[in-house]
Design an enzyme around this catalytic site. Structure first.
Site, PDB file in Angstrom:
ATOM      1  N   LYS A 223     -14.551  -0.491  -3.500  1.00 48.68           N
ATOM      2  CA  LYS A 223     -15.649  -0.216  -2.561  1.00 48.68           C
ATOM      3  C   LYS A 223     -16.786   0.507  -3.272  1.00 48.68           C
ATOM      4  O   LYS A 223     -17.956   0.195  -3.052  1.00 48.68           O
ATOM      5  CB  LYS A 223     -15.148   0.641  -1.395  1.00 48.68           C
ATOM      6  CG  LYS A 223     -14.137  -0.067  -0.520  1.00 48.68           C
ATOM      7  CD  LYS A 223     -13.727   0.820   0.648  1.00 48.68           C
ATOM      8  CE  LYS A 223     -12.539   0.213   1.371  1.00 48.68           C
ATOM      9  NZ  LYS A 223     -11.934   1.137   2.325  1.00 48.68           N
TER      10      LYS A 223
ATOM     11  N   GLU B 121       0.822  -1.216   0.000  1.00 51.73           N
ATOM     12  CA  GLU B 121       0.000   0.000   0.000  1.00 51.73           C
ATOM     13  C   GLU B 121       0.852   1.259   0.000  1.00 51.73           C
ATOM     14  O   GLU B 121       0.418   2.309  -0.468  1.00 51.73           O
ATOM     15  CB  GLU B 121      -0.915   0.028   1.239  1.00 51.73           C
ATOM     16  CG  GLU B 121      -2.212  -0.714   1.025  1.00 51.73           C
ATOM     17  CD  GLU B 121      -3.209  -0.511   2.150  1.00 51.73           C
ATOM     18  OE1 GLU B 121      -4.283  -1.102   2.061  1.00 51.73           O
ATOM     19  OE2 GLU B 121      -2.934   0.212   3.123  1.00 51.73           O
TER      20      GLU B 121
ATOM     21  N   HIS C 299       8.771 -26.405  -2.278  1.00 50.79           N
ATOM     22  CA  HIS C 299       8.151 -27.560  -2.923  1.00 50.79           C
ATOM     23  C   HIS C 299       6.951 -27.153  -3.785  1.00 50.79           C
ATOM     24  O   HIS C 299       6.214 -28.005  -4.268  1.00 50.79           O
ATOM     25  CB  HIS C 299       7.741 -28.591  -1.865  1.00 50.79           C
ATOM     26  CG  HIS C 299       8.935 -29.152  -1.142  1.00 50.79           C
ATOM     27  ND1 HIS C 299       9.451 -30.401  -1.406  1.00 50.79           N
ATOM     28  CD2 HIS C 299       9.743 -28.598  -0.205  1.00 50.79           C
ATOM     29  CE1 HIS C 299      10.520 -30.602  -0.630  1.00 50.79           C
ATOM     30  NE2 HIS C 299      10.717 -29.522   0.100  1.00 50.79           N
TER      31      HIS C 299
HETATM   32  O1  PA5 Z   1      -4.418   0.782   5.008  1.00 54.92           O
HETATM   33  C1  PA5 Z   1      -5.600   0.906   4.783  1.00 54.92           C
HETATM   34  O2  PA5 Z   1      -6.091   2.000   4.627  1.00 54.92           O
HETATM   35  C2  PA5 Z   1      -6.550  -0.245   4.786  1.00 54.92           C
HETATM   36  O3  PA5 Z   1      -6.061  -1.467   4.462  1.00 54.92           O
HETATM   37  C3  PA5 Z   1      -7.161  -0.266   6.168  1.00 54.92           C
HETATM   38  O4  PA5 Z   1      -6.193  -0.684   7.089  1.00 54.92           O
HETATM   39  C4  PA5 Z   1      -8.368  -1.150   6.217  1.00 54.92           C
HETATM   40  O5  PA5 Z   1      -9.216  -0.849   5.159  1.00 54.92           O
HETATM   41  C5  PA5 Z   1      -9.102  -0.943   7.523  1.00 54.92           C
HETATM   42  O6  PA5 Z   1      -9.554   0.354   7.630  1.00 54.92           O
HETATM   43  P1  PA5 Z   1     -10.292   0.850   8.900  1.00 54.92           P
HETATM   44  O7  PA5 Z   1      -9.357   0.750  10.054  1.00 54.92           O
HETATM   45  O8  PA5 Z   1     -10.682   2.271   8.607  1.00 54.92           O
HETATM   46  O9  PA5 Z   1     -11.501  -0.033   9.107  1.00 54.92           O
END
Ligand code: PA5
Length: 445
Positions: A419, A283, A304
């Site tokens: 989303k 990310e 493996h």
């Molecule tokens: O890094 C990110 O933004 C996402 O992977 C969040 O960690 C994940 O969507 C969880 O988000 P939230 O803590 O707002 O529920």
């Protein structure tokens, strides 16, 4: 102490590192002076003062209460709101921690998918056991977690009544906003804060990771101390420190067309650390059509399956081996067998740990001969302090590597796209507009 070794790489010289000097100087400045892209999210950098004393004391008291009144803690969260906690618990207490009967509550993780089967299975494991919930969401609106939490709230209220269900529920969320915070206030849940300046993937050393880890019996003082000491060592070092070397090497590899980094561990307990690392690096760097694709494997198991590809397939990757330096004092010893039907007497008296180390060295050399180089990150081993050091090492390496790559390592604009489509398809108010177009596209699938 975390160290980084790369001398075994083919065709890698100091001048390759030098070529990135200007970018490294800039990245270091951004990191130290907190004035680069995404600097509002560098709160994790100074975790020596975070979580503050009062919040941390409350986290520990809450964990003690849950340990005393519960057999099971269900942690509801996804991405950065669960991977770190699960990684820490599984690495330090093994993935079998729930079956160990060592006096610690069982800890399960839900709300990280839309799997009803998983939710049903975990609820059936809770039968006859005293249950508490920790719902974790920074935004307070993430659908996977919110859906699971709605079902679990109903379960808890049916089992305990509304008042006791609320006493058994803890919310970890934003200090000032979000649907989860409103619900927590309305129901009177105890709340912990995910600081504004700490993104989900950098939050394992806040209440997000510390509370579940403390419930599972992890020494969170040692975990934090390891991170604090690692921070000191990076901050006091020059630009050639092991963490920055790793950050630069990643960029050298990418510039040579190696598009994938395989994080390798020879310990199956490390598997979720690999999952955590994939979110952290993926990310942080995967944007603007740039970045190394982070993958993780557990050797020797995956030798493996994927070993063939790593040895002989498309030359798209390099490996980063994470290696615990301290040997496991309880590693089983191979017994001598008079009959020697399996021909293994050459290993009699050798520990499984020692075999693993030889497997690692043998594989490193074989993969190198096949054109896949391997760097090594050495860290202490299976104790909370060493893991804290390693976590901070990855945090800092990720920030500096992202800055060298010239991206903002702290945003994640691409996570929202799926989303929007999902909400339109599910009929969420406000998302009506895109639905017709999506339905048309779906019809042609
Ligand atoms: O890094 C990110 O933004 C996402 O992977 C969040 O960690 C994940 O969507 C969880 O988000 P939230 O803590 O707002 O529920």
């Amino acid at each position: 102490m975390v160290n980084f070794r790369y001398k075994q790489f083919e065709n890698l010289s100091e001048s390759d590192f030098k070529a990135f000097d200007d970018r490294l100087v800039q990245a270091d400045k951004y990191f130290r002076e907190k004035n680069g892209p995404g600097n509002d999210f560098l709160g994790w950098r100074d975790l020596g003062v975070r979580p503050d004393g009062e919040e941390y004391a409350r986290i520990k008291a809450c964990a003690e209460r849950i340990r005393a009144n519960s057999d099971v803690l269900i942690v509801v969260g996804i991405g950065g709101s669960y991977l770190g906690a699960r990684a820490v618990i599984e690495y330090l207490k093994t993935p079998y921690h729930n079956q160990l009967k060592d006096g610690n509550p069982e800890v399960y993780f839900l709300g990280n998918s839309f799997s009803g089967g998983e939710l049903n299975a975990i609820l059936s494991l809770c039968e006859g056991k005293r249950v508490s919930l920790n719902v974790i969401s920074k935004s307070g609106t993430t659908t996977e977690s919110a859906v699971a939490f709605r079902i679990l709230r109903e379960y808890m209220e049916k089992r305990y009544g509304r008042k006791e269900a609320a006493e058994r529920t803890v919310a970890t969320t934003d200090a000032n906003r979000g649907a989860l915070l409103s619900l927590a206030k309305q129901e009177g849940y105890e709340c912990f804060v995910i600081p504004d300046d700490v993104g989900g993937r950098f939050s394992v050393l806040t209440a997000v990771g510390l509370l579940p880890a403390a419930v599972a019996g992890v020494d969170t003082d040692a975990l934090l101390q390891g991170a604090i000491d690692q921070r000191e060592s990076i901050m006091n070092a020059g630009l050639d420190n092991p963490c920055y070397r790793y950050a630069v090497l990643r960029n050298i590899m990418l510039s040579r067309g190696k598009t994938n980094e395989l994080l390798v561990s020879y310990d199956p307990d490390f598997r979720f650390m690999g999952e955590w690392y994939k979110q952290l690096l993926g990310e942080s760097e995967g944007k603007d059509k740039k970045g190394l694709f982070p993958a993780s494997v557990t050797y020797s198991s995956d030798l493996h399956s994927l070993g063939q590809f790593v040895q002989d397939g498309s030359p798209i990757m390099f490996e980063t081996i994470v290696r615990a330096v301290n040997p496991d004092p309880k590693s089983p010893v191979i017994p001598f067998d008079e009959a020697n039907g399996d021909g293994l007497n050459f290993l009699a008296g050798v520990t499984m740990d020692e075999i693993n180390e030889k497997a690692m060295l043998g594989t490193l050399l074989a993969h190198r001969d096949g054109g896949t180089d391997s760097a090594i990150i050495d860290f202490g081993g299976k104790d909370a302090y060493s893991l804290g050091e390693l976590i901070y090492f990855f945090f800092a390496a990720c920030a500096v590597s992202g800055y060298i790559l010239q991206v903002n390592p702290f945003d994640q604009p691409g996570v929202e796209a799926y989303k929007k489509n999902m909400f339109a398809l599910l009929g969420k108010p406000g998302y009506e507009e895109g639905k017709a177009e999506l339905m048309e596209k779906i019809a042609s699938i």
